[in-house]
Scaffold this motif. Structure first.
Motif, short mmCIF file in Angstrom:
data_model
loop_
_atom_site.label_atom_id
_atom_site.label_comp_id
_atom_site.label_asym_id
_atom_site.label_seq_id
_atom_site.Cartn_x
_atom_site.Cartn_y
_atom_site.Cartn_z
N LYS A 114 7.40 6.06 -10.54
CA LYS A 114 7.41 4.76 -11.21
C LYS A 114 8.12 3.72 -10.36
CE LYS A 114 7.02 5.81 -16.16
NZ LYS A 114 6.01 4.78 -16.45
N ILE A 115 9.24 4.09 -9.78
CA ILE A 115 10.04 3.15 -9.00
C ILE A 115 9.23 2.61 -7.82
CG2 ILE A 115 12.05 2.94 -7.46
CD1 ILE A 115 13.44 4.98 -9.38
N LYS A 116 8.41 3.44 -7.21
CA LYS A 116 7.66 3.04 -6.01
C LYS A 116 6.56 2.02 -6.31
CE LYS A 116 6.44 7.04 -4.36
NZ LYS A 116 5.83 8.00 -3.41
N VAL A 117 6.06 1.97 -7.54
CA VAL A 117 4.91 1.11 -7.80
C VAL A 117 5.20 -0.10 -8.69
CG1 VAL A 117 3.31 3.04 -7.52
CG2 VAL A 117 4.12 2.46 -9.82
N MET A 118 6.29 -0.07 -9.44
CA MET A 118 6.49 -1.11 -10.45
C MET A 118 6.78 -2.48 -9.85
SD MET A 118 5.89 -0.28 -13.48
CE MET A 118 5.32 1.29 -14.15
N PRO A 119 6.28 -3.53 -10.51
CA PRO A 119 6.63 -4.91 -10.13
C PRO A 119 8.00 -5.26 -10.67
CG PRO A 119 5.26 -4.94 -12.08
CD PRO A 119 5.37 -3.49 -11.67
N ALA A 120 8.55 -6.37 -10.21
CA ALA A 120 9.82 -6.85 -10.74
C ALA A 120 9.61 -7.80 -11.91
CB ALA A 120 10.63 -7.53 -9.66
N ALA A 121 8.38 -8.22 -12.15
CA ALA A 121 8.09 -9.13 -13.26
C ALA A 121 6.58 -9.17 -13.48
CB ALA A 121 8.60 -10.54 -12.96
N ILE B 197 2.46 -4.75 -6.94
CA ILE B 197 2.76 -3.33 -6.80
C ILE B 197 3.86 -3.14 -5.76
CG2 ILE B 197 1.82 -1.10 -6.05
CD1 ILE B 197 -0.92 -2.08 -7.09
N GLY B 198 4.94 -2.46 -6.17
CA GLY B 198 6.08 -2.25 -5.28
C GLY B 198 7.07 -3.39 -5.27
N GLY B 199 6.83 -4.42 -6.07
CA GLY B 199 7.69 -5.61 -6.06
C GLY B 199 9.11 -5.34 -6.49
N LEU B 200 9.32 -4.39 -7.39
CA LEU B 200 10.68 -4.09 -7.85
C LEU B 200 11.54 -3.58 -6.70
CD1 LEU B 200 12.79 -3.83 -10.09
CD2 LEU B 200 11.86 -1.56 -10.59
N MET B 201 10.98 -2.69 -5.89
CA MET B 201 11.76 -2.17 -4.75
C MET B 201 12.14 -3.28 -3.78
SD MET B 201 10.19 1.55 -3.69
CE MET B 201 8.61 0.89 -3.12
N ILE B 202 11.20 -4.18 -3.51
CA ILE B 202 11.50 -5.30 -2.61
C ILE B 202 12.62 -6.15 -3.18
CG2 ILE B 202 10.58 -7.40 -1.56
CD1 ILE B 202 9.48 -4.90 -0.29
N ASP C 67 0.85 -1.19 0.00
CA ASP C 67 0.00 0.00 0.00
C ASP C 67 0.89 1.25 0.00
OD1 ASP C 67 0.82 0.56 2.68
OD2 ASP C 67 -0.84 -0.60 3.48
N GLU C 68 0.27 2.42 -0.06
CA GLU C 68 1.05 3.66 -0.22
C GLU C 68 2.02 3.89 0.93
OE1 GLU C 68 0.29 8.40 -1.28
OE2 GLU C 68 -1.40 7.01 -1.06
N GLN C 69 1.59 3.63 2.15
CA GLN C 69 2.46 3.81 3.31
C GLN C 69 3.63 2.84 3.27
OE1 GLN C 69 0.40 3.54 7.04
NE2 GLN C 69 2.18 4.07 8.27
N GLU C 70 3.38 1.61 2.90
CA GLU C 70 4.44 0.61 2.79
C GLU C 70 5.44 1.00 1.70
OE1 GLU C 70 2.19 -3.53 4.09
OE2 GLU C 70 1.85 -2.71 2.08
N ARG C 71 4.92 1.52 0.59
CA ARG C 71 5.81 1.92 -0.51
C ARG C 71 6.76 3.05 -0.09
NH1 ARG C 71 0.89 1.31 -3.56
NH2 ARG C 71 0.68 3.56 -3.96
N GLU C 72 6.24 4.01 0.66
CA GLU C 72 7.08 5.11 1.13
C GLU C 72 8.18 4.60 2.06
OE1 GLU C 72 7.35 8.18 0.34
OE2 GLU C 72 5.60 8.37 -0.98
N LYS C 73 7.82 3.68 2.92
CA LYS C 73 8.79 3.13 3.87
C LYS C 73 9.89 2.36 3.15
CE LYS C 73 9.13 0.10 7.93
NZ LYS C 73 8.38 -0.77 8.88
#
Length: 284
Positions: A132-139, A147-152, A95-101
């Motif tokens: 874009k970086i905050k929301v994009m998946p890795a695949a 959502i946010g999978g790329l950052m993880i 979610d948005e809060q998790e993405r910011e963290k």
């Protein structure tokens, strides 16, 4: 096609969903399902009138569905679906809060990079493409496909890399290794699209008109900015040419850093796929 009353108790996981055009100019959905009982796959078609009856989030990758009615070919491995029911919705992602963290934790690694030119490049690029970086998946399918999978995925690579560099006797260039972890998949912010309302992931056709793969983008980005060693690691991170690598690790006299980034990336991808299934089973 052969009409058949389908076993409505059979659960399927949605693997891939896409929408294309027919020769008649109407829309057609293509759906690939995995039978959760025996692991077999089923390729399905949905005509436009069927698609119009569903909210698009029904077709989110990872959703568990049941086929209510369909027509099948003689081998029963291909079908025309007319009705589906959703058993369980897949996790959309952070979610948005998790993405910011997670984003804050990710960019904190820039402070560990001593090379001033490289540090400034990373800060500038991530500032320009933050949304874009905050929301994009890795695949789309294989791993961290939410959502946010790329950052993880990037964070996991960074953490695995640090631990293994500390354990190794080899004198790695830590700046280059950390930067390669950060940038090896950065082309995916342009390669994919993700719907924040439905969680559906697709390929960006505009990206495909200009670039072959996200690896080519990352390689070119680093070469153009003078980071040749990092570019080589990105070129090799898929390991084999038939897996999409620009540099095949079966080659001779390659730098240890190339193998290192491939192994770190592969480790995160493998665990990322396992973790998604664990979360889904827990209902997260």
């Amino acid at each position: 096609m052969v009409k058949k009353m389908f076993n409505t108790d059979t659960d399927y996981e949605i693997l891939v969903f896409s929408i294309g055009d027919t020769k008649a100019g109407t829309k057609m959905g293509k759906l690939q399902l995995k039978n959760l009982e025996d692991g077999s796959t089923l390729n399905c078609i949905l005509w436009e009138e069927t698609l119009n009856r569903f909210d698009s989030k029904v077709f989110r990758t990872g959703n568990i569905v049941r086929i209510v009615s369909a027509s099948f070919n003689e081998r029963y491995n291909n079908c025309l679906v007319s009705a589906l029911s959703v058993v369980k919705e897949a996790k959309m992602g952070l979610d948005e809060q998790e993405r910011e963290k997670v984003y804050s934790e990710l960019i904190s690694y820039f402070d560990k990079i001593q090379n001033e030119k490289l540090n400034q490049f990373l800060v500038k690029f991530f500032t320009e493409h933050k949304d874009k970086i905050k929301v994009m998946p890795a695949a789309k399918l294989m791993h961290h496909n939410y959502i946010g999978g790329l950052m993880i995925h990037i964070l996991e690579c960074l953490k695995y890399a640090e631990v293994n560099m500390d354990l190794s006797e080899y004198n790695f260039n830590r700046d280059n290794i950390l930067a390669a972890c950060i940038l090896h998949d950065i082309g995916k912010i342009f390669e994919y699209t993700v719907d924040l309302e439905t969680g559906l992931i697709d390929y960006d056709e505009n990206f495909r008109k200009e670039w072959l793969t996200h690896s080519q983008y990352g390689f070119s980005l680093c070469m153009m900015n003078g980071f040749k060693e990092i570019a080589k690691m990105i070129a090799a991170h898929h390991g084999r040419s038939d897996w999409g690598a620009i540099i095949d690790l079966d080659g001779k006299d390659l730098e240890p850093e190339l193998y290192f980034i491939h192994l770190v990336d592969n480790l995160s991808a493998k665990f990322g796929k396992i973790n998604v299934h664990i979360l889904e089973k827990k209902g997260v």
